[in-house]
Design a protein around this motif. Structure first.
Motif, PDB file in Angstrom:
ATOM      1  N   MET A   1      14.064  -7.933  20.495  1.00  0.00           N
ATOM      2  CA  MET A   1      13.874  -8.332  21.904  1.00  0.00           C
ATOM      3  C   MET A   1      12.419  -8.086  22.309  1.00  0.00           C
ATOM      4  SD  MET A   1      15.810  -6.858  25.316  1.00  0.00           S
ATOM      5  CE  MET A   1      17.433  -6.894  24.595  1.00  0.00           C
TER       6      MET A   1
ATOM      7  N   GLU B   1      11.144  -8.112  28.142  1.00  0.00           N
ATOM      8  CA  GLU B   1      12.568  -8.358  28.405  1.00  0.00           C
ATOM      9  C   GLU B   1      13.362  -7.060  28.341  1.00  0.00           C
ATOM     10  OE1 GLU B   1      14.406 -11.408  26.004  1.00  0.00           O
ATOM     11  OE2 GLU B   1      12.643 -12.674  26.322  1.00  0.00           O
ATOM     12  N   PHE B   2      12.995  -6.211  27.377  1.00  0.00           N
ATOM     13  CA  PHE B   2      13.654  -4.909  27.248  1.00  0.00           C
ATOM     14  C   PHE B   2      13.460  -4.089  28.529  1.00  0.00           C
ATOM     15  CE2 PHE B   2      13.255  -0.366  26.300  1.00  0.00           C
ATOM     16  CZ  PHE B   2      14.483  -0.093  25.721  1.00  0.00           C
TER      17      PHE B   2
ATOM     18  N   LYS C   1      12.678  -5.195  31.550  1.00  0.00           N
ATOM     19  CA  LYS C   1      13.353  -5.875  32.658  1.00  0.00           C
ATOM     20  C   LYS C   1      14.859  -5.566  32.632  1.00  0.00           C
ATOM     21  CE  LYS C   1      13.090 -10.525  34.692  1.00  0.00           C
ATOM     22  NZ  LYS C   1      14.365 -11.209  34.445  1.00  0.00           N
ATOM     23  N   LYS C   2      15.419  -5.577  31.422  1.00  0.00           N
ATOM     24  CA  LYS C   2      16.843  -5.278  31.264  1.00  0.00           C
ATOM     25  C   LYS C   2      17.166  -3.859  31.736  1.00  0.00           C
ATOM     26  CE  LYS C   2      19.930  -5.174  27.263  1.00  0.00           C
ATOM     27  NZ  LYS C   2      21.263  -5.550  27.729  1.00  0.00           N
ATOM     28  N   GLN C   3      16.339  -2.907  31.348  1.00  0.00           N
ATOM     29  CA  GLN C   3      16.573  -1.517  31.772  1.00  0.00           C
ATOM     30  C   GLN C   3      16.523  -1.396  33.289  1.00  0.00           C
ATOM     31  OE1 GLN C   3      17.575   0.611  29.561  1.00  0.00           O
ATOM     32  NE2 GLN C   3      17.184  -0.969  28.021  1.00  0.00           N
TER      33      GLN C   3
ATOM     34  N   GLU D   1      16.894  -3.768  35.564  1.00  0.00           N
ATOM     35  CA  GLU D   1      17.896  -4.552  36.302  1.00  0.00           C
ATOM     36  C   GLU D   1      19.319  -4.052  36.078  1.00  0.00           C
ATOM     37  OE1 GLU D   1      17.138  -8.593  35.226  1.00  0.00           O
ATOM     38  OE2 GLU D   1      15.423  -8.757  36.589  1.00  0.00           O
ATOM     39  N   GLU D   2      19.576  -3.501  34.880  1.00  0.00           N
ATOM     40  CA  GLU D   2      20.960  -3.134  34.564  1.00  0.00           C
ATOM     41  C   GLU D   2      21.296  -1.693  34.910  1.00  0.00           C
ATOM     42  OE1 GLU D   2      21.922  -4.331  30.596  1.00  0.00           O
ATOM     43  OE2 GLU D   2      21.554  -6.445  31.042  1.00  0.00           O
ATOM     44  N   ASN D   3      20.272  -0.883  35.169  1.00  0.00           N
ATOM     45  CA  ASN D   3      20.523   0.502  35.550  1.00  0.00           C
ATOM     46  C   ASN D   3      20.128   0.690  37.016  1.00  0.00           C
ATOM     47  OD1 ASN D   3      21.261   1.739  32.925  1.00  0.00           O
ATOM     48  ND2 ASN D   3      19.219   1.028  32.356  1.00  0.00           N
TER      49      ASN D   3
ATOM     50  N   GLN E   1      18.470   5.583  26.697  1.00  0.00           N
ATOM     51  CA  GLN E   1      17.721   4.933  25.616  1.00  0.00           C
ATOM     52  C   GLN E   1      17.062   5.974  24.746  1.00  0.00           C
ATOM     53  OE1 GLN E   1      17.913   1.831  24.876  1.00  0.00           O
ATOM     54  NE2 GLN E   1      19.280   1.559  26.573  1.00  0.00           N
TER      55      GLN E   1
END
Lengths: 114, 109
Positions: free
Chosen positions: A1, A5-6, A8-10, A12-14, A114
Motif C-alpha cells: 500500500m 494511503e496507509f 489516510k486509512k489510519q 479515517e478508520e480510527n 500498528q
C-alpha cells in the motif's frame, strides 16, 4: 500500500490515533509519552502508529498533515496538533469531550494498533 | 581555556547562534509584542533527536494570533520558523498568545 494511503486509512478508520515515537507502553520521546498519557486519561481506547517501526510514515506524515513534528494526534479524522495542543486541550477538558464524541460517532473504540 | 572545556564552549556557541536565528525568523514574520525563547537542549543531550537540532520553548505574543485556534497558531509559528525545523530545531514547544490573552495571564501572576 502507498504510504499516503496507509496514513489516510489510519486517520479515517480510527476515531483517535496518535503517530508517536515508541508505543504508549514504551514511549521513546517525552513529548510522545505525555501526549499518549493524556489520550489514555480520556478513558477510551486509541490507536497508535510507532513511527520508528514505519520509517516511511516518519518521512511522509509531515507533508500529509502539513505539520513538521511528532507526535501528531488525529481525532475524528482531523489533526488536533502535537504535544502542546493535546496537553492544553486536556487541561481545559476539551480533549476528553472530543475523544468521547469521536469514539461514539464511530460506534465504538479504536482497537487497531500498528 | 583548558582543553576539556573547548567542546562545551563550542556547543554553547552553536546553541546561541540557533536561538538567534529562531528569534530573527519569528520577529521578522510575526511582528511579536513579546517573545521569549528558552533553550531546553541540555535536557535532551544524548537522546537520538538531539544530534539533529536543539529543543526550544517559545512564548510569543502577537496580534496575528487573534481569532485563530491553537492548531492555526502553531501552523503560523512553524511557517515562520520554516526550514530551521529541518536543521537547527528538533523540537519546538509553542505558547502563542494574543496581546489581550497575555495581559490576562500577567494579571493572574
Amino acid at each position: 500500500m502507498d504510504v499516503m494511503e496507509f496514513i489516510k486509512k489510519q486517520v479515517e478508520e480510527n476515531p483517535v490515533v496518535i503517530f508517536m515515537k515508541g508505543t504508549p507502553d514504551f514511549p521513546q520521546c517525552g513529548f510522545s509519552a505525555r501526549s499518549s498519557q493524556a489520550l489514555a486519561a480520556c478513558g477510551e481506547e486509541f490507536a497508535y502508529v510507532n513511527i520508528f517501526e514505519f520509517p516511511e510514515v516518519h518521512r511522509n506524515l509531515p507533508s500529509f498533515s502539513n505539520w513538521p513534528t511528532f507526535p501528531q494526534v488525529f481525532i475524528g479524522g482531523q489533526l488536533i496538533g502535537g504535544c502542546d495542543i493535546t496537553l492544553e486541550m486536556y487541561q481545559r477538558g476539551e480533549l476528553q469531550t472530543l475523544v468521547k464524541e469521536a469514539v461514539a460517532k464511530a460506534g465504538g473504540a479504536a482497537t487497531a494498533k500498528q | 581555556m583548558t582543553r576539556g572545556s573547548a567542546p562545551s564552549d563550542a556547543a554553547q556557541a552553536s546553541g546561541d547562534a540557533r536561538s538567534t536565528r529562531l528569534r530573527d525568523r519569528l520577529s521578522a514574520a510575526l511582528a511579536p509584542c513579546d517573545i521569549d525563547i528558552v533553550d531546553d537542549s541540555h535536557l535532551h543531550a544524548g537522546h537520538a533527536g538531539a544530534r539533529h537540532g536543539g529543543h526550544y520553548s517559545v512564548t510569543i505574543v502577537a496580534a496575528v494570533f487573534a481569532g485563530k485556534n491553537l492548531l492555526e497558531r502553531h501552523r503560523i509559528v512553524y511557517a515562520a520558523v520554516g526550514d530551521l525545523m529541518n536543521t537547527d530545531i528538533h523540537a519546538l514547544s509553542i505558547k502563542a498568545l494574543t496581546p489581550h490573552e497575555a495581559s490576562a495571564v500577567s494579571q493572574l501572576l
